[in-house]
Design an enzyme around this catalytic site. Structure first.
Site, PDB file in Angstrom:
ATOM      1  N   TRP A  58       0.764  -1.269   0.104  1.00  0.00           N
ATOM      2  CA  TRP A  58      -0.020  -0.035  -0.164  1.00  0.00           C
ATOM      3  C   TRP A  58       0.969   1.230  -0.136  1.00  0.00           C
ATOM      4  CZ3 TRP A  58      -5.301  -0.072   2.898  1.00  0.00           C
ATOM      5  CH2 TRP A  58      -5.953  -1.132   2.311  1.00  0.00           C
ATOM      6  N   ASP A  76       4.014  -1.172  11.292  1.00  0.00           N
ATOM      7  CA  ASP A  76       3.415  -2.462  11.281  1.00  0.00           C
ATOM      8  C   ASP A  76       4.150  -3.235  12.670  1.00  0.00           C
ATOM      9  OD1 ASP A  76       1.874  -4.460   9.369  1.00  0.00           O
ATOM     10  OD2 ASP A  76       2.934  -5.610  10.841  1.00  0.00           O
ATOM     11  N   LYS A 157     -10.264  -1.706   6.558  1.00  0.00           N
ATOM     12  CA  LYS A 157     -10.449  -3.114   6.409  1.00  0.00           C
ATOM     13  C   LYS A 157     -11.492  -3.604   7.531  1.00  0.00           C
ATOM     14  CE  LYS A 157      -7.750  -6.627   6.155  1.00  0.00           C
ATOM     15  NZ  LYS A 157      -6.610  -7.439   5.472  1.00  0.00           N
TER      16      LYS A 157
HETATM   17  C1  LIG Z   1      -2.806  -7.894   5.296  1.00  0.00           C
HETATM   18  S1  LIG Z   1      -1.385  -7.112   6.172  1.00  0.00           S
HETATM   19  C2  LIG Z   1      -1.227  -5.689   5.468  1.00  0.00           C
HETATM   20  C3  LIG Z   1      -0.722  -5.550   4.258  1.00  0.00           C
HETATM   21  C4  LIG Z   1      -0.386  -4.138   3.647  1.00  0.00           C
HETATM   22  N1  LIG Z   1      -1.551  -3.234   3.585  1.00  0.00           N
HETATM   23  C5  LIG Z   1       0.311  -4.107   2.494  1.00  0.00           C
HETATM   24  O1  LIG Z   1      -0.308  -3.634   1.481  1.00  0.00           O
HETATM   25  O2  LIG Z   1       1.456  -4.675   2.332  1.00  0.00           O
HETATM   26  C6  LIG Z   1      -1.787  -7.191   7.750  1.00  0.00           C
HETATM   27  C7  LIG Z   1      -0.760  -6.626   8.657  1.00  0.00           C
HETATM   28  O3  LIG Z   1      -1.429  -6.014   9.811  1.00  0.00           O
HETATM   29  C8  LIG Z   1      -0.457  -6.156  10.776  1.00  0.00           C
HETATM   30  N2  LIG Z   1      -0.919  -6.111  12.237  1.00  0.00           N
HETATM   31  C9  LIG Z   1      -1.623  -6.894  12.748  1.00  0.00           C
HETATM   32  N3  LIG Z   1      -1.747  -6.513  13.895  1.00  0.00           N
HETATM   33  C10 LIG Z   1      -1.308  -5.337  14.326  1.00  0.00           C
HETATM   34  C11 LIG Z   1      -0.872  -4.248  15.143  1.00  0.00           C
HETATM   35  N4  LIG Z   1      -1.437  -4.406  16.619  1.00  0.00           N
HETATM   36  N5  LIG Z   1      -0.173  -3.313  15.050  1.00  0.00           N
HETATM   37  C12 LIG Z   1       0.499  -3.166  13.935  1.00  0.00           C
HETATM   38  N6  LIG Z   1       0.302  -3.896  12.738  1.00  0.00           N
HETATM   39  C13 LIG Z   1      -0.331  -5.096  13.094  1.00  0.00           C
HETATM   40  C14 LIG Z   1       0.162  -7.437  10.456  1.00  0.00           C
HETATM   41  O4  LIG Z   1       1.485  -7.494  11.228  1.00  0.00           O
HETATM   42  C15 LIG Z   1       0.243  -7.687   9.226  1.00  0.00           C
HETATM   43  O5  LIG Z   1       1.445  -7.184   8.648  1.00  0.00           O
END
Ligand SMILES: C[S@@+](CC[C@H](N)C(=O)[O-])C[C@H]1O[C@@H](n2cnc3c(N)ncnc32)[C@H](O)[C@@H]1O
Length: 834
Positions: A58, A76, A157
């Site tokens: 993104w 992240d 999302k």
């Molecule tokens: C679907 S991926 C995101 C993909 C991203 N939008 C991209 O385009 O590459 C979801 C991400 O949410 C992160 N995540 C989940 N809980 C989180 C938190 N509490 N704080 C930060 N990141 C988190 C995970 O580490 C994961 O990398």
């Protein structure tokens, strides 16, 4: 989350392949591309925050779609490999540390767009997952509310689950347009959906309930239900009894009204609870039942108990009175009963018979009567003092005062100042400090024959106590407000550090200089004629005082400007003194001016402010942060240098349309100082504040300001000024430009000197001279070749090194392997496009 191999059936779909082809780190990139195609928020954004950004697709999309020079910050839980034009860091978005780091990167900017594509532990237990996802989305929104600019966009999302509607409801409260959509690249089998919230309303205060998962997803806060177990072993539903979060005062709190009667700290209850209930608990409450039946518990009291948060001062007073009455009836300790106890100790203890009741009633009646009398006396005294001040200002003839010619001290005592002066009252009146007599003054005055009545020593204890309690309630309210509202805190701090504002005729306490004088004067025991202070009762306003006497520093400074000296019809010193009353109005203007002045503004900003002064040749004038219309004299400049302000800068500037209108009118002769003085005699000119409670004064302050008219020309001038302010280049850019100019001028000068020397050279022909000069010129205009920047990949021995890598000369840049790969991919993609 790093780049993962997709093994599942159908996972390596066309989007996956396309992402690989285009150099995106995840297929998720296309979701953002498609969302942006539909809503077009990226092109309009200059600052973007990507929550849950790993692996960073993104961010990649944002970097290539947003305008050049945009700020993109990604965060992240997992590390994100460096992405060109993006700042990324590793943190949990639900923590304060993450918030602080984002703040560090964004500095004072606000984000135009906040993205959230978070997915916690996807795949373990769906119900729990969806809840966590919703919770994470709510956390993301919490961050968004903090960093989004008004009108900004939030994309998140969510999973279609039970919480979906609750989330959507919350989004709708904070954004003007909320739409849920599923981009084509999102798999059909996935429950994910994207909500695009546009037009952030940026409310000043957001109800913490909106951002608290407990309130938003109330039903789901119980552990995941085990449906299978439920079928075979149905359990009785239990209510959640966890209690409220600590420090969260937004939730509804109530206690039985009987507790309010019994408590020793009623103020704490009134200040912190929502309701006093009369409902009987399941096991019965005798005290509450008795309270319910009492005639004192009127419908009005019940209504007040029903919602404590909406009550005003009067209602709180009624509740406190009611409590005292009931306590007395129930036989709890009250001040009265404590007094009575001493007498009852010797008296025979009898049940309350008829006679006693009558006696009590009589006592209550006499107390009521005495407090009524006292109130009347207070009012009368206030009236008298106001009349005296009116007379002092030649607004009333002495005969209109309405006092008995033969006052309490006999014929002519009213105007015999000797007795009055014993108490210092003459000086106080002369200083204009007795708009309202305080109780203590009134008592003192009585001793000196100035007051009236015999029973002034009696005090209405209960009334005073209630007043004190109300004051403390107001303080509590202010504390709460300053805890929650940063603006309020800043305002309060400014008020505390403000310089000595002129507070009107009754603001005696602040003027220590006057007090000193007063002390000196009153120590003088000579006759009326000999003592100037005593004569001052009638002549004070004509005295030649220093110009700044009675004025606040800023008001004095405002009138020190030449503009007021040069204008025709200026009054003399005496007239100036007569016009002291103007300052109220002027001060109000200055206050407004002050609220807009930014003391931190850098000195560089002044260059571009349009100077209305006729004389524009003086550079120093332009550099000053001064009153632009007026050219300052040397003496003033000197004084300014010698006595800088707290922050070292002059804090007067014409910045409101009202002030500009006034300045233009004065400069064009449309208004004279006389007009200003006349206008100053208005209903706001006198502020009698003594003895008034703080809550009243605070409320009053918002309205007791004169409304000044503005002209189109004044408004246009301010608009122009602000436009010019906004158009200034930043300091760094200006300095760089100046440096460049300076260096060019230096080079030119050198060239000029060299060519002059060549011209004087005798051993050269004209042609040779011309050729040499041309050579010099072309050399001077030739640009220096830019140094090559060597790119060093941070791997092997260069991994994690600080400073210059070994064997590298000249300029260098350390990049990681990922970055190099990205750059190569970008180049490849660009080539393909061609
Ligand atoms: C679907 S991926 C995101 C993909 C991203 N939008 C991209 O385009 O590459 C979801 C991400 O949410 C992160 N995540 C989940 N809980 C989180 C938190 N509490 N704080 C930060 N990141 C988190 C995970 O580490 C994961 O990398």
């Amino acid at each position: 989350m790093g780049i993962q191999k997709k093994h599942g059936k159908g996972r390596l779909d066309k989007w996956y392949k396309l992402a690989k082809e285009k150099g995106y780190r995840a297929r998720a990139a296309f979701k953002l591309i498609q969302l942006n195609k539909k809503y077009g928020f990226l092109e309009k954004s200059k600052v973007l925050l990507d929550l849950c950004a790993a692996p960073g697709s993104w961010c990649q999309v944002a970097a290539e779609t947003m305008p050049e020079g945009s700020l993109i910050v990604g965060v992240d839980l997992s590390p994100i490999k460096a992405i060109p034009k993006c700042i990324t860091f590793q943190s949990d978005i639900t923590t304060d540390k993450c918030r602080a780091t984002i703040r560090q990167y964004l500095k004072t900017w606000k984000a135009d767009t906040v993205l959230h594509d978070g997915a916690p532990n996807v795949g373990t237990a769906w119900v729990q997952d969806s809840f966590n996802q919703a919770e994470l989305a709510l956390q993301a929104m919490k961050l968004a509310t903090e960093f989004l600019v008004e009108g900004g966009t939030f994309v998140t999302k969510v999973f279609r689950s039970k919480d979906y509607n609750s989330l959507l409801w919350v989004f709708n409260q904070l954004f003007t347009k909320v739409e849920a959509t599923k981009p084509p690249s999102s798999r059909n089998v996935s429950a994910e959906i994207f909500v695009v919230c546009r037009g952030f309303k940026a409310p000043k205060r957001i109800d913490p309930k909106f951002l608290d998962p407990r309130s938003v997803f109330a039903e789901l806060s119980d552990p995941t239900p085990n449906n299978e177990a439920k079928v075979f072993n149905p359990e009785v539903k239990k209510r959640k009894r966890d209690g409220y979060e600590e420090g969260n005062y937004t939730q509804f709190k109530e206690i039985p009204a009987s507790e309010f009667i019994q408590t020793t700290d009623p103020i704490a209850i009134l200040g912190s609870l929502n309701r006093l209930s009369f409902e009987q608990p399941p096991n019965g409450d005798v005290a509450l039942a008795a309270l319910d039946k009492l005639p004192e518990t009127t419908q009005e009291i019940r209504n007040c108990c029903a919602d404590l948060r909406v009550l005003g001062r009067k209602e709180f007073r009624n509740l406190l009175r009611w409590r005292l009455k009931v306590r007395e009836k129930f036989g709890f300790a009250t001040k009265k009963s404590a007094k009575a106890a001493a007498e009852e100790e010797v008296a025979e203890v009898e049940s309350m018979d008829e006679e006693l009741k009558i006696q009590e009633e009589l006592q209550a009646l006499s107390e009521k009567e005495s407090s009524r009398k006292k109130r009347e006396r207070r009012r009368e005294n206030e009236k008298k003092q106001k009349e005296i001040i009116r007379m002092q200002l030649h607004m009333t003839a002495p005969t209109e005062i309405g006092l008995e010619q033969a006052g309490p001290n006999g014929e002519g005592s009213m105007f015999g100042l000797k007795t009055v002066d014993k108490s210092g009252a003459v000086d106080k009146i002369a200083k204009g400090k007795m708009a309202i007599l305080t109780e203590a003054d009134a008592r003192k005055d009585q001793d000196s024959g100035f007051g009236s009545g015999d029973n002034d020593e009696e005090s209405d204890d209960e009334q005073d106590r209630l007043d004190r309690e109300l004051d403390s309630l107001y303080e509590q309210y202010q504390d709460r407000k300053s805890d929650a509202d940063a603006k309020f805190r800043a305002k309060k701090a400014r008020k505390e550090h403000e310089d000595d504002e002129w507070e009107g005729f009754s603001a005696g306490e602040h003027n220590s200089e006057d007090d000193d004088e007063l002390a000196e004067d009153s120590s003088d025991e000579s006759s009326d004629e000999a003592a100037p202070s005593k004569r001052s009762l009638l002549t004070n306003l004509d005295r030649n005082e220093k110009k700044t006497g009675g004025l606040s520093r800023r008001a004095a400074q405002f009138f020190d400007q030449d503009i007021f000296k040069d204008i025709g019809g200026l009054p003399g010193e005496e007239e100036f003194d007569e016009a002291l009353e103007d300052e109220d109005e002027i001060d109000a203007d200055l206050e407004r001016l002050d609220s807009i002045i930014q003391p931190d503004a850098e000195s560089e900003s002044e260059d571009d402010i349009p100077d209305l002064a006729e004389d524009t040749d003086s550079e120093s004038d332009a550099d000053e942060k001064g009153f632009e219309v007026v050219k300052r004299t040397k003496e003033e400049q000197q004084w300014e240098d010698e006595a800088p302000r707290r922050d070292g800068k002059l804090d007067i500037d014409i910045i409101t349309a009202e002030a500009m209108t006034l300045a233009q009118q004065i400069a064009s002769g449309e208004k004279t100082t006389r007009d200003l003085i006349d206008e100053a005699f208005n209903k706001y000119a006198f502020k009698d504040r003594d003895g008034l409670p703080e809550w009243f004064l605070d409320d009053e302050k918002r309205h007791d300001k004169p409304h000044r008219p503005i002209t189109a020309a004044g408004a246009a001038a301010i608009k122009e000024k602000l436009r010019a302010l906004n158009a200034r280049p930043i300091k760094k850019v200006r300095e760089a430009k100046d440096r460049k100019k300076f260096k060019a001028a230096q080079r030119l000068e050198k060239l000029r000197k060299k060519s002059a020397m060549l011209q004087d050279e005798e051993g050269m022909t004209e042609k040779e001279k011309a050729q040499s000069i041309m050579k010099l010129m072309s050399k001077a205009t030739k640009k220096k070749p830019q140094q090559q920047v060597k790119v060093v990949v941070a791997r092997g021995g260069n991994r994690g090194i600080a400073g210059r890598p070994r064997g590298v000369k000249g300029k260098y840049k350390i990049v990681d392997a990922r970055m190099k790969k990205d750059t190569v991919a970008l180049k490849r993609a660009a080539k393909k496009k061609k």
